[in-house]
Design a protein around this motif. Sequence first.
Motif, PDB file in Angstrom:
ATOM      1  N   GLY A  40       0.817  -1.205   0.000  1.00  0.00           N
ATOM      2  CA  GLY A  40       0.000   0.000   0.000  1.00  0.00           C
ATOM      3  C   GLY A  40       0.847   1.250   0.000  1.00  0.00           C
ATOM      4  O   GLY A  40       2.002   1.242   0.440  1.00  0.00           O
ATOM      5  N   VAL A  41       0.277   2.317  -0.487  1.00  0.00           N
ATOM      6  CA  VAL A  41       0.942   3.620  -0.521  1.00  0.00           C
ATOM      7  C   VAL A  41       0.011   4.629   0.121  1.00  0.00           C
ATOM      8  O   VAL A  41      -1.167   4.721  -0.236  1.00  0.00           O
ATOM      9  CB  VAL A  41       1.282   4.053  -1.955  1.00  0.00           C
ATOM     10  CG1 VAL A  41       1.959   5.418  -1.946  1.00  0.00           C
ATOM     11  CG2 VAL A  41       2.157   3.023  -2.632  1.00  0.00           C
ATOM     12  N   LYS A  42       0.546   5.378   1.066  1.00  0.00           N
ATOM     13  CA  LYS A  42      -0.227   6.374   1.787  1.00  0.00           C
ATOM     14  C   LYS A  42       0.348   7.759   1.511  1.00  0.00           C
ATOM     15  O   LYS A  42       1.561   7.949   1.483  1.00  0.00           O
ATOM     16  CB  LYS A  42      -0.195   6.082   3.286  1.00  0.00           C
ATOM     17  CG  LYS A  42      -0.931   7.087   4.164  1.00  0.00           C
ATOM     18  CD  LYS A  42      -0.838   6.663   5.622  1.00  0.00           C
ATOM     19  CE  LYS A  42      -1.530   7.659   6.536  1.00  0.00           C
ATOM     20  NZ  LYS A  42      -0.851   8.982   6.559  1.00  0.00           N
ATOM     21  N   SER A  43      -0.522   8.703   1.305  1.00  0.00           N
ATOM     22  CA  SER A  43      -0.099  10.079   1.121  1.00  0.00           C
ATOM     23  C   SER A  43       0.285  10.650   2.475  1.00  0.00           C
ATOM     24  O   SER A  43      -0.517  10.677   3.404  1.00  0.00           O
ATOM     25  CB  SER A  43      -1.230  10.911   0.502  1.00  0.00           C
ATOM     26  OG  SER A  43      -0.839  12.256   0.376  1.00  0.00           O
ATOM     27  N   ALA A  44       1.531  11.078   2.590  1.00  0.00           N
ATOM     28  CA  ALA A  44       2.030  11.589   3.873  1.00  0.00           C
ATOM     29  C   ALA A  44       1.726  13.068   4.017  1.00  0.00           C
ATOM     30  O   ALA A  44       2.032  13.867   3.131  1.00  0.00           O
ATOM     31  CB  ALA A  44       3.535  11.353   3.985  1.00  0.00           C
ATOM     32  N   VAL A  85      -3.558   5.806  -1.066  1.00  0.00           N
ATOM     33  CA  VAL A  85      -3.806   6.222  -2.447  1.00  0.00           C
ATOM     34  C   VAL A  85      -3.648   5.064  -3.416  1.00  0.00           C
ATOM     35  O   VAL A  85      -4.068   5.152  -4.578  1.00  0.00           O
ATOM     36  CB  VAL A  85      -2.871   7.379  -2.851  1.00  0.00           C
ATOM     37  CG1 VAL A  85      -3.177   8.620  -2.039  1.00  0.00           C
ATOM     38  CG2 VAL A  85      -1.398   6.993  -2.704  1.00  0.00           C
ATOM     39  N   ALA A  86      -3.051   3.970  -2.974  1.00  0.00           N
ATOM     40  CA  ALA A  86      -2.912   2.788  -3.823  1.00  0.00           C
ATOM     41  C   ALA A  86      -2.760   1.560  -2.927  1.00  0.00           C
ATOM     42  O   ALA A  86      -2.106   1.619  -1.880  1.00  0.00           O
ATOM     43  CB  ALA A  86      -1.703   2.915  -4.746  1.00  0.00           C
ATOM     44  N   PHE A  87      -3.369   0.444  -3.343  1.00  0.00           N
ATOM     45  CA  PHE A  87      -3.305  -0.770  -2.541  1.00  0.00           C
ATOM     46  C   PHE A  87      -3.481  -1.970  -3.465  1.00  0.00           C
ATOM     47  O   PHE A  87      -4.307  -1.958  -4.372  1.00  0.00           O
ATOM     48  CB  PHE A  87      -4.405  -0.776  -1.474  1.00  0.00           C
ATOM     49  CG  PHE A  87      -4.349  -1.962  -0.557  1.00  0.00           C
ATOM     50  CD1 PHE A  87      -3.507  -1.961   0.550  1.00  0.00           C
ATOM     51  CD2 PHE A  87      -5.127  -3.077  -0.794  1.00  0.00           C
ATOM     52  CE1 PHE A  87      -3.450  -3.055   1.403  1.00  0.00           C
ATOM     53  CE2 PHE A  87      -5.083  -4.185   0.052  1.00  0.00           C
ATOM     54  CZ  PHE A  87      -4.235  -4.170   1.159  1.00  0.00           C
ATOM     55  N   ILE A  88      -2.656  -3.007  -3.238  1.00  0.00           N
ATOM     56  CA  ILE A  88      -2.774  -4.231  -4.033  1.00  0.00           C
ATOM     57  C   ILE A  88      -2.519  -5.422  -3.128  1.00  0.00           C
ATOM     58  O   ILE A  88      -1.682  -5.372  -2.215  1.00  0.00           O
ATOM     59  CB  ILE A  88      -1.773  -4.232  -5.223  1.00  0.00           C
ATOM     60  CG1 ILE A  88      -2.005  -5.460  -6.102  1.00  0.00           C
ATOM     61  CG2 ILE A  88      -0.333  -4.164  -4.734  1.00  0.00           C
ATOM     62  CD1 ILE A  88      -1.201  -5.439  -7.392  1.00  0.00           C
ATOM     63  N   PHE A 146       5.308   2.143  -7.508  1.00  0.00           N
ATOM     64  CA  PHE A 146       4.252   3.154  -7.465  1.00  0.00           C
ATOM     65  C   PHE A 146       4.779   4.422  -8.122  1.00  0.00           C
ATOM     66  O   PHE A 146       5.837   4.928  -7.761  1.00  0.00           O
ATOM     67  CB  PHE A 146       3.837   3.460  -6.024  1.00  0.00           C
ATOM     68  CG  PHE A 146       2.886   4.626  -5.914  1.00  0.00           C
ATOM     69  CD1 PHE A 146       1.547   4.482  -6.233  1.00  0.00           C
ATOM     70  CD2 PHE A 146       3.343   5.868  -5.506  1.00  0.00           C
ATOM     71  CE1 PHE A 146       0.670   5.563  -6.150  1.00  0.00           C
ATOM     72  CE2 PHE A 146       2.486   6.953  -5.413  1.00  0.00           C
ATOM     73  CZ  PHE A 146       1.146   6.800  -5.732  1.00  0.00           C
ATOM     74  N   TYR A 147       4.015   4.904  -9.111  1.00  0.00           N
ATOM     75  CA  TYR A 147       4.391   6.126  -9.827  1.00  0.00           C
ATOM     76  C   TYR A 147       3.403   7.223  -9.475  1.00  0.00           C
ATOM     77  O   TYR A 147       2.185   7.052  -9.605  1.00  0.00           O
ATOM     78  CB  TYR A 147       4.395   5.892 -11.338  1.00  0.00           C
ATOM     79  CG  TYR A 147       5.423   4.873 -11.772  1.00  0.00           C
ATOM     80  CD1 TYR A 147       6.696   5.256 -12.175  1.00  0.00           C
ATOM     81  CD2 TYR A 147       5.123   3.507 -11.773  1.00  0.00           C
ATOM     82  CE1 TYR A 147       7.641   4.313 -12.564  1.00  0.00           C
ATOM     83  CE2 TYR A 147       6.062   2.561 -12.140  1.00  0.00           C
ATOM     84  CZ  TYR A 147       7.322   2.973 -12.541  1.00  0.00           C
ATOM     85  OH  TYR A 147       8.264   2.038 -12.915  1.00  0.00           O
ATOM     86  N   GLY A 148       3.917   8.348  -9.022  1.00  0.00           N
ATOM     87  CA  GLY A 148       3.063   9.450  -8.609  1.00  0.00           C
ATOM     88  C   GLY A 148       2.761  10.429  -9.727  1.00  0.00           C
ATOM     89  O   GLY A 148       2.320  11.554  -9.460  1.00  0.00           O
ATOM     90  N   VAL A 149       2.976   9.999 -10.989  1.00  0.00           N
ATOM     91  CA  VAL A 149       2.722  10.873 -12.143  1.00  0.00           C
ATOM     92  C   VAL A 149       1.780  10.145 -13.098  1.00  0.00           C
ATOM     93  O   VAL A 149       2.222   9.365 -13.951  1.00  0.00           O
ATOM     94  CB  VAL A 149       4.037  11.225 -12.860  1.00  0.00           C
ATOM     95  CG1 VAL A 149       3.784  12.163 -14.029  1.00  0.00           C
ATOM     96  CG2 VAL A 149       5.039  11.851 -11.893  1.00  0.00           C
TER      97      VAL A 149
END
Length: 316
Positions: free
Chosen positions: A256-260, A279-282, A306-309
Motif C-alpha cells: 500500500g501507498v499512503k499520502s504523507a 492512495v494505492a493498494f494491491i 508506485f508512480y506518482g505521475v
Amino acid sequence: MAHSILTATHVSSHNCEFQMLVPACIDVEETKRQIHYLLDKPYNNGSVSLDAEPEDIIISHIQPGLCPQLTQQTRQGLYSWPSTPAERTAQQDCEGDRNITASRNCLVSGETNQAAWDSAELQGCPTVVANFSNLEQIKVTNETAEDVLHMVEDMLKEHHSLDEDDLLTVLNLIETVLNVTTVTPGLAEVIVNLMSDILVSNSDLQPFTNNILNITEKVGDRMSGFSEDSVSFVAPALALSVVKVDTEHVHNLTFGVKSAQNCPFPEIYINQEPFDGTVAFISLPVALLTSFAQNNLTLPRVQFQFYGVPALFKSP
C-alpha cells in the motif's frame, strides 16, 4: 606516524579521542611514553581544567595505510587519483585546463583510524560536461557508475525540462549503469531518486513510458546485497519495494501507498490493511504466491512500483 589517543576521567568528565601525527618516530614505545607523560600533566587555562588519571590515558599506535587508487567521473572531467599515503595530497591537472591543478587529500578517518579520501578539490577546474549531449562521450565503468548518476542528478537541478534527445540520452545512460555494475541498495536508492526527478520535470514523458518502467524493473530484479525480507525506496514521484517470498511461511502479500501529510514523500507499507490516506493498494492472491518456483539458494522476489505521475500512463 599517527597515534590514536583516548583520555577519560571520572564522574562529571568527558571522553576525548584524537589522532596525533608524529613526523619522525624511531621508537614507538618511547614515543607513546612521551605522549603519555605530556597528557598526564594537569592543564588549566583559567576557564578549562583538564586532569586525567594515568590509567585512563590509552595510547594506541595506528598504521592507517594508503588511500586506494580511485577513478572519479565528475562534470569537471575524469580523474584517476593514485594510491596515496595518509595525510598526503594527490594532485593532477584539470581536464579542461592543464594549467590549473586539482587536488584530493588522503586523511585518517576518525571512525576507523584508516586512510580515507576526502572530497576532491575541483572548484577551480572548468566544467567539461556542460550539457546532456556531452554525456554521450562518457564511458561508464563499474567504478564510475555512481559518479555518473550523481552528475546527471546535478545537471537535472539546472533544467526544469528535457527535450526528447536529452531525455533519451539520460535514460540510455541509466540503462548502461545497470548493465555494467552491481546494483546495491545504495545504488538503487540513487536511481530511484534520479528517476523521480525525471518524473517531476516538465518533460514529455509519454514517449518514454516503457523505458522508465523497464529501468525501474531492472533495479528491483538486479538488486543484491540486502539480507532483510524486504527493502523499499521512496522518492516524491516514485516508490519501489522488493520483497522476498518464502512460500512455506508467507500466505499473503499486500502493498500500500499512503499520502504523507506535510511531506513530499509517500509512505509505503507491506502486509497491512489499508487505512485513511491510502492512495494505492494491491493484494496478491494466495494461489499466485504458491506458484512461485522455490530455489534452495535464493528466494523468489516480488517487486511493487508506485508512480506518482499519472500522465506517464496516458495515451497519446
